[in-house]
Scaffold this active site. Structure first.
Site, short mmCIF file in Angstrom:
data_model
loop_
_atom_site.label_atom_id
_atom_site.label_comp_id
_atom_site.label_asym_id
_atom_site.label_seq_id
_atom_site.Cartn_x
_atom_site.Cartn_y
_atom_site.Cartn_z
CG ASP A 98 -1.56 -0.62 1.12
OD1 ASP A 98 -2.85 -0.85 0.99
OD2 ASP A 98 -2.25 -1.97 2.32
CG ASP A 99 3.27 2.14 3.49
OD1 ASP A 99 1.51 2.61 3.02
OD2 ASP A 99 3.85 1.74 4.58
#
Length: 388
Positions: free
Chosen positions: A169-170
């Site tokens: 996600d990051d």
């Protein structure tokens, strides 16, 4: 003045990827309006609470204006279109097709603002056979090739561990932030292509696989788990010390390797044909790691680190959060900041990872993550000129 001051972003994000992208942009000075459902972003229920408020959201939502809307209602849709009309970019991370179903697909958004940059972050992308499958960060790690590498060699009875944070996600959020700034630059200079950006978790992880794809294509090699080591460089590993703590050592350049061998009392290994180049060290890494481990076993982690620091050999103990907060380098670089959160009181925040000449790290944290809908009156009343 912060670098992105004046850039206007609408976030239709939930959970992690899109909100992480907008957090980076907000830290850099962009005006970010985070649109949440009336009950708030689901991520507000993740992690620990203090006085009933989510601790993580203090960082995750910082520098953003929070408004609440029901996207499935006509009123919510109309307000999003008004927000899009004054924005440079809109970033969303719903499953493919959702935005179209609620009447906020790219064609509708571009009718409201032809120059709007739309960044769409999803699990698998906006097309392909898997586009409609649900995904979270762990799936990006698994399918992108990362989780295969995190196991220890031969440890088939235990599942390969995740890294402890939602790395896919990051990563997708970082790529989204970079792509949005790039596309906005293009529009500013008359390039109106690239107004729709398609990013996904799997591709973001897959992009990090370094030489593994060409290795497979040329030689048929499939890189296998290496544990704390890496196949392409040696010595670089994590070694147990006398006090039961671990020390990471990266002595893989030829000059550094010579200094490392001198420190551990094995200078003859630096001229041994098995170890004189990185390639030969990789071929004989077991014997090399055994020699280094025998030395670290006689020292505490701090003693070994100090000895290697004196010889300019890259190394570090494995830090936990307490170590990070107390480390003088973190303090000198202002990486850990105590800020005042109206919901939590005094709380520690990580500084933005980028530093600009003439800009203090503390200037980048203007306010902490607010309660859901805290800025409804300001955004809808003052910015959009609507009646209360």
């Amino acid at each position: 003045m912060l670098p992105l001051q004046g850039l206007k972003i609408v976030e239709l994000g939930h959970y992690i990827a899109a909100p992480f992208a907008t957090r980076l942009l907000a830290d850099l000075g962009a005006e970010v309006i985070k649109v949440e459902p009336p009950e708030g972003d689901p991520v507000r229920g993740w992690g620990s609470l203090h006085q009933g408020h989510p601790v993580w959201f203090s960082v995750h939502g910082r520098n953003k204006l929070s408004v609440t809307l029901d996207l499935k209602s006509a009123e919510g849709r109309d307000k999003v279109l008004k927000l899009a009309g004054r924005a440079d970019s809109l970033i969303e991370n719903y499953r493919p097709g959702y935005m179209e179903r609620v009447g906020l697909g790219p064609a509708t958004l571009h009718a409201a603002n032809p120059n709007l940059i739309i960044a769409r972050v999803s699990g698998y992308g906006q097309d392909g056979p898997y586009r409609d499958k649900p995904a979270f960060g762990a799936i990006g790690e698994a399918m992108g090739g990362l989780r295969h590498l995190t196991a220890n060699p031969g440890q088939t009875a235990l599942p390969p561990p995740r890294c402890g944070v939602s790395i896919s996600d990051d990563l997708a959020g970082m790529y989204a932030a970079m792509a949005v700034v790039s596309a906005c630059w293009g529009v500013k200079n008359g390039n109106h292509q690239g107004r729709i950006i398609d990013l996904d978790l799997v591709s973001s992880v897959f992009s990090l696989m370094e030489g593994m794809l060409p290795e497979y294509g040329l030689f048929g090699w499939v890189r296998q788990p290496q544990g704390a080591a890496i196949k392409t460089a040696a010595p670089t590993n994590t070694y147990l010390c006398a006090d039961g703590k671990w020390l990471c050592i990266a002595g893989n350049s030829d000059l550094i390797f010579k200094r490392l061998m001198a420190v551990i009392g094995q200078p003859q290994m630096a001229t041994d044909p098995r170890f004189v180049t990185n390639a030969t060290r990789c071929d004989n890494v077991e014997a090399l790691d055994a020699a280094i481990a025998a030395w670290t076993a006689t020292k505490t982690a701090k003693e070994a680190e100090e000895a290697l620091d004196g010889a300019e050999v890259p190394c570090s103990r494995l830090y936990d959060m307490k170590d990070c907060v107390e480390d003088p380098h973190f303090q000198a670089r202002d990486l850990v900041m105590e800020v005042e959160d109206p919901l939590l009181g005094k709380v520690l925040h990580p500084a933005a990872p980028f530093k600009f000449d003439g800009v203090s790290s503390r200037d980048m944290v203007r306010w902490t993550g607010a309660a859901a809908g805290a800025h409804n009156d300001h955004v809808f009343g003052e910015l959009l000129g609507m009646k209360p």
